[in-house]
Design a protein around this motif. Structure first.
Motif, PDB file in Angstrom:
ATOM      1  N   VAL A 120     -12.900  -7.160  -5.893  1.00  0.00           N
ATOM      2  CA  VAL A 120     -12.375  -8.450  -6.338  1.00  0.00           C
ATOM      3  C   VAL A 120     -11.796  -8.297  -7.737  1.00  0.00           C
ATOM      4  O   VAL A 120     -11.703  -7.187  -8.264  1.00  0.00           O
ATOM      5  CB  VAL A 120     -13.465  -9.535  -6.296  1.00  0.00           C
ATOM      6  CG1 VAL A 120     -13.869  -9.821  -4.859  1.00  0.00           C
ATOM      7  CG2 VAL A 120     -14.641  -9.142  -7.135  1.00  0.00           C
ATOM      8  N   HIS A 121     -11.410  -9.380  -8.303  1.00  0.00           N
ATOM      9  CA  HIS A 121     -10.734  -9.379  -9.606  1.00  0.00           C
ATOM     10  C   HIS A 121     -11.442  -8.450 -10.599  1.00  0.00           C
ATOM     11  O   HIS A 121     -12.647  -8.514 -10.767  1.00  0.00           O
ATOM     12  CB  HIS A 121     -10.691 -10.788 -10.200  1.00  0.00           C
ATOM     13  CG  HIS A 121     -10.007 -11.798  -9.323  1.00  0.00           C
ATOM     14  ND1 HIS A 121     -10.303 -11.966  -7.986  1.00  0.00           N
ATOM     15  CD2 HIS A 121      -9.033 -12.700  -9.590  1.00  0.00           C
ATOM     16  CE1 HIS A 121      -9.548 -12.935  -7.480  1.00  0.00           C
ATOM     17  NE2 HIS A 121      -8.759 -13.393  -8.431  1.00  0.00           N
ATOM     18  N   ARG A 122     -10.645  -7.623 -11.266  1.00  0.00           N
ATOM     19  CA  ARG A 122     -11.202  -6.707 -12.261  1.00  0.00           C
ATOM     20  C   ARG A 122     -11.804  -7.495 -13.411  1.00  0.00           C
ATOM     21  O   ARG A 122     -12.892  -7.192 -13.896  1.00  0.00           O
ATOM     22  CB  ARG A 122     -10.090  -5.764 -12.755  1.00  0.00           C
ATOM     23  CG  ARG A 122     -10.527  -4.801 -13.798  1.00  0.00           C
ATOM     24  CD  ARG A 122      -9.395  -3.869 -14.200  1.00  0.00           C
ATOM     25  NE  ARG A 122      -9.111  -2.870 -13.176  1.00  0.00           N
ATOM     26  CZ  ARG A 122      -8.302  -1.846 -13.371  1.00  0.00           C
ATOM     27  NH1 ARG A 122      -7.688  -1.685 -14.525  1.00  0.00           N
ATOM     28  NH2 ARG A 122      -8.095  -0.969 -12.409  1.00  0.00           N
ATOM     29  N   THR A 123     -11.081  -8.498 -13.870  1.00  0.00           N
ATOM     30  CA  THR A 123     -11.628  -9.396 -14.889  1.00  0.00           C
ATOM     31  C   THR A 123     -11.826 -10.759 -14.234  1.00  0.00           C
ATOM     32  O   THR A 123     -11.024 -11.187 -13.405  1.00  0.00           O
ATOM     33  CB  THR A 123     -10.660  -9.540 -16.069  1.00  0.00           C
ATOM     34  OG1 THR A 123      -9.420 -10.053 -15.581  1.00  0.00           O
ATOM     35  CG2 THR A 123     -10.400  -8.189 -16.720  1.00  0.00           C
ATOM     36  N   ALA A 124     -12.886 -11.440 -14.581  1.00  0.00           N
ATOM     37  CA  ALA A 124     -13.207 -12.713 -13.958  1.00  0.00           C
ATOM     38  C   ALA A 124     -12.063 -13.696 -14.152  1.00  0.00           C
ATOM     39  O   ALA A 124     -11.502 -13.792 -15.237  1.00  0.00           O
ATOM     40  CB  ALA A 124     -14.494 -13.278 -14.559  1.00  0.00           C
ATOM     41  N   PRO A 125     -11.705 -14.429 -13.076  1.00  0.00           N
ATOM     42  CA  PRO A 125     -10.602 -15.383 -13.195  1.00  0.00           C
ATOM     43  C   PRO A 125     -10.964 -16.553 -14.102  1.00  0.00           C
ATOM     44  O   PRO A 125     -12.132 -16.759 -14.441  1.00  0.00           O
ATOM     45  CB  PRO A 125     -10.372 -15.835 -11.753  1.00  0.00           C
ATOM     46  CG  PRO A 125     -11.618 -15.502 -11.021  1.00  0.00           C
ATOM     47  CD  PRO A 125     -12.235 -14.337 -11.721  1.00  0.00           C
ATOM     48  N   CYS A 126      -9.925 -17.307 -14.453  1.00  0.00           N
ATOM     49  CA  CYS A 126     -10.042 -18.476 -15.333  1.00  0.00           C
ATOM     50  C   CYS A 126     -11.053 -19.473 -14.789  1.00  0.00           C
ATOM     51  O   CYS A 126     -10.939 -19.942 -13.662  1.00  0.00           O
ATOM     52  CB  CYS A 126      -8.669 -19.130 -15.440  1.00  0.00           C
ATOM     53  SG  CYS A 126      -8.677 -20.748 -16.220  1.00  0.00           S
ATOM     54  N   CYS A 159      -9.648 -23.285 -14.327  1.00  0.00           N
ATOM     55  CA  CYS A 159      -8.664 -23.624 -13.306  1.00  0.00           C
ATOM     56  C   CYS A 159      -9.397 -23.918 -11.995  1.00  0.00           C
ATOM     57  O   CYS A 159     -10.360 -23.236 -11.658  1.00  0.00           O
ATOM     58  CB  CYS A 159      -7.705 -22.459 -13.072  1.00  0.00           C
ATOM     59  SG  CYS A 159      -7.087 -21.700 -14.597  1.00  0.00           S
ATOM     60  N   PRO A 160      -8.928 -24.902 -11.237  1.00  0.00           N
ATOM     61  CA  PRO A 160      -9.591 -25.248  -9.973  1.00  0.00           C
ATOM     62  C   PRO A 160      -9.699 -24.042  -9.043  1.00  0.00           C
ATOM     63  O   PRO A 160     -10.759 -23.788  -8.470  1.00  0.00           O
ATOM     64  CB  PRO A 160      -8.672 -26.321  -9.379  1.00  0.00           C
ATOM     65  CG  PRO A 160      -7.926 -26.888 -10.543  1.00  0.00           C
ATOM     66  CD  PRO A 160      -7.783 -25.785 -11.538  1.00  0.00           C
ATOM     67  N   VAL A 161      -8.598 -23.323  -8.899  1.00  0.00           N
ATOM     68  CA  VAL A 161      -8.623 -22.176  -7.999  1.00  0.00           C
ATOM     69  C   VAL A 161      -9.426 -21.029  -8.607  1.00  0.00           C
ATOM     70  O   VAL A 161     -10.306 -20.453  -7.966  1.00  0.00           O
ATOM     71  CB  VAL A 161      -7.187 -21.712  -7.665  1.00  0.00           C
ATOM     72  CG1 VAL A 161      -7.229 -20.481  -6.773  1.00  0.00           C
ATOM     73  CG2 VAL A 161      -6.413 -22.832  -6.988  1.00  0.00           C
ATOM     74  N   GLY A 162      -9.128 -20.702  -9.856  1.00  0.00           N
ATOM     75  CA  GLY A 162      -9.801 -19.577 -10.501  1.00  0.00           C
ATOM     76  C   GLY A 162     -11.306 -19.726 -10.524  1.00  0.00           C
ATOM     77  O   GLY A 162     -12.051 -18.762 -10.324  1.00  0.00           O
ATOM     78  N   ASN A 188     -13.220 -21.127  -8.441  1.00  0.00           N
ATOM     79  CA  ASN A 188     -13.911 -21.183  -7.142  1.00  0.00           C
ATOM     80  C   ASN A 188     -13.473 -20.129  -6.134  1.00  0.00           C
ATOM     81  O   ASN A 188     -14.101 -19.981  -5.086  1.00  0.00           O
ATOM     82  CB  ASN A 188     -13.708 -22.569  -6.521  1.00  0.00           C
ATOM     83  CG  ASN A 188     -14.335 -23.683  -7.349  1.00  0.00           C
ATOM     84  OD1 ASN A 188     -15.551 -23.753  -7.502  1.00  0.00           O
ATOM     85  ND2 ASN A 188     -13.497 -24.536  -7.919  1.00  0.00           N
ATOM     86  N   ILE A 189     -12.398 -19.406  -6.448  1.00  0.00           N
ATOM     87  CA  ILE A 189     -11.830 -18.519  -5.429  1.00  0.00           C
ATOM     88  C   ILE A 189     -12.831 -17.463  -4.970  1.00  0.00           C
ATOM     89  O   ILE A 189     -12.908 -17.148  -3.771  1.00  0.00           O
ATOM     90  CB  ILE A 189     -10.519 -17.849  -5.943  1.00  0.00           C
ATOM     91  CG1 ILE A 189      -9.860 -17.055  -4.834  1.00  0.00           C
ATOM     92  CG2 ILE A 189     -10.786 -16.989  -7.160  1.00  0.00           C
ATOM     93  CD1 ILE A 189      -9.322 -17.897  -3.690  1.00  0.00           C
ATOM     94  N   VAL A 239     -15.326 -18.781  -2.615  1.00  0.00           N
ATOM     95  CA  VAL A 239     -14.721 -19.175  -1.350  1.00  0.00           C
ATOM     96  C   VAL A 239     -14.362 -17.969  -0.492  1.00  0.00           C
ATOM     97  O   VAL A 239     -14.524 -17.987   0.731  1.00  0.00           O
ATOM     98  CB  VAL A 239     -13.467 -20.037  -1.624  1.00  0.00           C
ATOM     99  CG1 VAL A 239     -12.586 -20.119  -0.398  1.00  0.00           C
ATOM    100  CG2 VAL A 239     -13.888 -21.426  -2.093  1.00  0.00           C
ATOM    101  N   SER A 242      -4.451 -18.105 -14.450  1.00  0.00           N
ATOM    102  CA  SER A 242      -5.530 -18.448 -13.529  1.00  0.00           C
ATOM    103  C   SER A 242      -6.266 -17.201 -13.046  1.00  0.00           C
ATOM    104  O   SER A 242      -7.482 -17.194 -12.904  1.00  0.00           O
ATOM    105  CB  SER A 242      -4.968 -19.214 -12.334  1.00  0.00           C
ATOM    106  OG  SER A 242      -6.001 -19.549 -11.427  1.00  0.00           O
ATOM    107  N   VAL A 243      -5.495 -16.128 -12.808  1.00  0.00           N
ATOM    108  CA  VAL A 243      -6.096 -14.888 -12.310  1.00  0.00           C
ATOM    109  C   VAL A 243      -6.728 -14.092 -13.447  1.00  0.00           C
ATOM    110  O   VAL A 243      -7.627 -13.300 -13.232  1.00  0.00           O
ATOM    111  CB  VAL A 243      -5.033 -14.043 -11.579  1.00  0.00           C
ATOM    112  CG1 VAL A 243      -5.570 -12.669 -11.221  1.00  0.00           C
ATOM    113  CG2 VAL A 243      -4.555 -14.759 -10.327  1.00  0.00           C
TER     114      VAL A 243
END
Lengths: 142, 142
Positions: free
Chosen positions: A90-96, A99-102, A104-105, A108, B33-34
């Motif tokens: 998954v994301h190398r650095t934690a997402p924002c 942000c709604p998506v960042g 919870n992604i 999810v 966001s990412v």
DNA sequence: TTTATGTGTAATCATCACTATTACACTTCG
DNA sequence: CGAAGTGTAATAGTGATGATTACACATAAA
């Protein structure tokens, strides 16, 4: 998200051991069959030993042996013994987090990734080293 | 070989696009966001464009858009769009062709790997970007 | 008991995919 | 025309991988 070649090589090693009827096999002989160096083979055997799939007989005349029957070794056991990395990264650095998506992604998407990995592992659990050895015997007989 | 984070990031991107009702989203906003750079996002968007999942509106006021409905984009489509490498790697150098095991191991193990990959892909085919967006809305509402 | 024949493992190296970054050409709206 | 975007090439740092060298250790056999 590739696996290393260790999974395929470890399966090769175990299948070879399954076809020698309990005689220890030298890492150098395995290396010849796999077409790599004996040290690489011993590195993988070290992991298989730790996982309880093989054991090593030291000293002259020694070599690698199966630690349990080939029918008891599933490819899933091999996979878990030699693969280090997660199937999905998954994301190398934690997402924002604001942000709604960042925010919870990961929560999810994670259940989906778990289901996919579980399906893959279930499939690897259906085949054993004994199955591979049997298939090899059939092919080699032709 | 580090495993790619592109699949998780691409899912993030597409889910974000699915939640903006057809307005183009700048790569820089997605990058925020990412939590990465806009160029990295555009590199992934380039693959998604090629796969027909997104399209880009150039020029001022431009950005990324979904090229089809979110309900039509399965995670399997995303996976295939952004992943380069084979799921399972086999021997780096071809095994010994004169050894019984070496000559046949790849033919024997390959069907198993195909079945495992198919099982994983089938699972990824069950979830769509619309599903992810809906889950995010539910989580964000709390 | 000595010696040859193995394994176990640390250290080092080159390779490769990945992410990040800079730079710049190109497109399009206002 | 100019501002605001995308598209992409080039480059660098990072980390896992596999290959290799080196050597300590175990054991069967002479």
């Amino acid at each position: 998200m590739p696996t290393s070649t260790r999974f395929a090589v470890a399966s090769h090693i175990l299948t070879a051991l399954a076809m020698t009827d309990g005689r220890p096999v030298r890492s150098e002989d395995i290396a010849t069959s796999v077409n790599t160096s004996a040290v690489v083979i011993r590195g993988i055997l070290s992991r298989l030993n730790d996982a309880g799939l093989t054991r090593s007989q030291l000293g002259s005349g020694g070599g690698a042996l199966l630690a349990k029957s080939a029918v008891e070794i599933r490819l899933l056991d091999v996979y878990e013994a030699v693969e280090d990395t997660e199937l999905f990264a998954v994301h190398r650095t934690a997402p924002c987090t604001t942000c709604p998506v960042g925010a919870n992604i990961l929560d999810v998407i994670n259940p989906v990734l778990v289901r996919a990995r579980t399906a893959l592992e279930a499939e690897l659990g259906k085949t054993t080293i004994a199955n591979l050895a049997e298939s090899i015997r059939e092919l080699a007989a032709t």
